[in-house]
Design an enzyme around this catalytic site. Structure first.
Site, PDB file in Angstrom:
ATOM      1  CD  GLN A 204      29.042  -3.980 -21.531  1.00  0.00           C
ATOM      2  OE1 GLN A 204      28.572  -3.062 -20.851  1.00  0.00           O
ATOM      3  NE2 GLN A 204      29.865  -3.756 -22.533  1.00  0.00           N
ATOM      4  CB  CYS A 364      32.970  -7.085 -30.336  1.00  0.00           C
ATOM      5  SG  CYS A 364      34.174  -5.838 -30.705  1.00  0.00           S
TER       6      CYS A 364
HETATM    7  C1  LIG Z   1      30.288  -8.395 -22.821  1.00  0.00           C
HETATM    8  C2  LIG Z   1      31.717  -8.010 -23.085  1.00  0.00           C
HETATM    9  N1  LIG Z   1      32.678  -8.916 -22.896  1.00  0.00           N
HETATM   10  C3  LIG Z   1      33.964  -8.635 -23.093  1.00  0.00           C
HETATM   11  C4  LIG Z   1      34.358  -7.394 -23.517  1.00  0.00           C
HETATM   12  C5  LIG Z   1      35.824  -7.141 -23.752  1.00  0.00           C
HETATM   13  O1  LIG Z   1      36.303  -6.184 -22.881  1.00  0.00           O
HETATM   14  P1  LIG Z   1      37.768  -5.564 -23.097  1.00  0.00           P
HETATM   15  O2  LIG Z   1      37.804  -5.077 -24.516  1.00  0.00           O
HETATM   16  O3  LIG Z   1      37.849  -4.465 -22.104  1.00  0.00           O
HETATM   17  O4  LIG Z   1      38.741  -6.659 -22.875  1.00  0.00           O
HETATM   18  C6  LIG Z   1      33.401  -6.407 -23.741  1.00  0.00           C
HETATM   19  C7  LIG Z   1      33.776  -5.062 -24.232  1.00  0.00           C
HETATM   20  O5  LIG Z   1      33.045  -4.427 -24.953  1.00  0.00           O
HETATM   21  C8  LIG Z   1      32.033  -6.724 -23.514  1.00  0.00           C
HETATM   22  O6  LIG Z   1      31.068  -5.830 -23.721  1.00  0.00           O
END
Ligand SMILES: Cc1ncc(COP(=O)(O)O)c(C=O)c1O
Length: 412
Positions: A204, A364
């Protein structure tokens, strides 16, 4: 330099009407961002003209494809201030990057006497891999406390490090729920003094503010292409060369080998050692174009634009008495909130009926939801293509939510 005020024109998907003929107001870029025409065209051009596998063929297309793929790697390295492009590993996304560090760097090194420090504001992608490592090695997970405004309690971080057992500190640069921007440099310095390596989740932050791995002092940085105007299916793990060189590959096959025998093999150099099989070539090319686009805007200006938008959003939402906002004042370009008495999914559905796309749910980050004492929140997240009028549209749509449910309705 591309002008942020007019850049919205570069994003074809933003110019459409959605539910009920409303013009789209896209406030969900923290989940995934839209893509400028230059990224879409770079990927299409790759397939139309250069399409070939990389690092294997000697024919013209293979050479072009390899050059495009490696050019993207160089662009990413430049973008994050990494002097050595070989330390940029293409993976599928931030999640894969974090799992790669956890599995390949931490798991072989840690044992029951060791500790891994995390924060309660982590995305599941930066929690679950460490839980797996802890289960496999007996290492203990420790958590930095949060202050009531959703920033880290740094004295509690200090205390964790004083124990002398911490081998890994893994945390997010910017919270995807609270918008909190963590003081990476200070935290990294302190971690290094305690002998720990620093794994930074930049999913982010890399899309939204200048990120320079040398200046921040982290040892690993993970991020995703799709949140920074690039395609899905591509992400990056950057690591310090000596650490990457000490790590075994996670997957076997393809370009990751040097010599293969019937019973054992030797491995290629970094970054190829970690890029088994045919990599996401067109996606890397698209990510390279996204980097160029962001560079043409200037990351300082991207950050400043979002600062203005989020300040305006906080001001407008702050005037709505039954809207509860979470997180600190100083933050990245997103706002999580709840409307008193209305389930966040209902809020998001009613907003959608007016063309306003937001995210509702636990984002998440279930441990953080428990800390906030809510099941879910609504999240409006901004990017370069958003305008103050988008914030006004959000506020208008929220007025409709209040009209439907009755302003100040009692919680259900
Ligand atoms: C802070 C953070 N870390 C990790 C991720 C994981 O990213 P990705 O789903 O593209 O692997 C996200 C996705 O929302 C996130 O917001």
């Amino acid at each position: 330099m591309r002008c942020i005020e007019t850049c919205r024109e570069d994003f074809p998907a933003l110019h459409q009407t959605v539910t009920g003929g409303h013009p789209l107001v896209y406030l969900d870029s923290a989940a995934t961002s839209h893509k400028p025409r230059s990224v879409i065209e770079a990927e299409a051009r790759f397939y139309q003209r250069d399409n070939a596998n990389v690092h294997r063929g000697v024919h013209a297309l293979a050479e072009r494809a390899t050059e495009a793929y490696e050019g993207a790697r160089r662009a990413v390295a430049r973008f994050i201030g990494a002097p050595d492009p070989a330390c940029v590993i293409f993976v599928r996304g931030a999640t894969e990057a974090l799992n790669l560090v956890a599995r390949s760097y931490a798991q072989p090194r840690l044992g029951p006497d060791d500790e891994i420090v995390l924060t309660p504001m982590e995305h599941h992608s930066n929690l679950v891999p460490w839980q797996m490592v802890a289960q496999a090695t007996g290492a203990r997970l420790r958590y930095v406390d949060l202050l009531p405004d959703g920033t880290l309690d740094l004295p509690s971080y200090e205390r964790l490090l004083e124990g002398g057992r911490v081998r890994v500190v893994a945390f997010t640069h910017q919270s995807n729920v609270l918008g909190t921007i963590n003081p990476v440099r200070e935290m990294a310095e302190r971690a290094h003094r305690a002998g720990a390596v620093v794994v930074l989740d930049g999913a982010q932050s890399v899309p939204h503010q200048p990120v320079d791995v040398e200046r921040l002092g982290c040892d690993f940085l993970a991020f995703s292409g799709h949140k920074m105007m690039g395609p899905t299916g591509i992400g990056v793990l950057w690591g310090r060369r000596e650490l990457l060189e000490s790590m075994p590959p996670l997957f076997g096959g393809g370009e990751m080998i040097r010599e293969v025998g019937l019973f054992e093999s030797t491995y290629n150099d970094v970054p190829y050692r970690f890029e088994a099989g045919t990599p996401p070539i067109a996606q890397a090319v698209g990510l390279g174009a996204a980097v160029e686009y962001l560079e043409s805007l200037g990351m300082e200006r991207v950050r400043a634009h979002e600062e203005r938008l989020v300040a305006y959003a906080l001001e407008r939402l702050g005037q709505m008495p039954d809207v509860r906002i979470y997180g600190p004042r100083e933050r990245g370009g997103l706002v999580s909130f709840n409307v008193e008495g209305v389930h966040p999914h209902d809020v998001a559905t009613i907003l959608d009926q007016q063309g306003v796309a937001v995210r509702a749910g636990h984002h998440c980050a279930q441990p953080l939801m428990r800390w906030l004492d809510v099941a879910a929140t609504v999240r409006a997240s901004f990017y370069v293509y958003n305008t103050p009028e988008d914030v006004d549209a959000l506020v208008r749509a929220l007025e409709a939510v209040r009209a439907i449910f009755g302003a100040g309705a009692t919680p259900r």
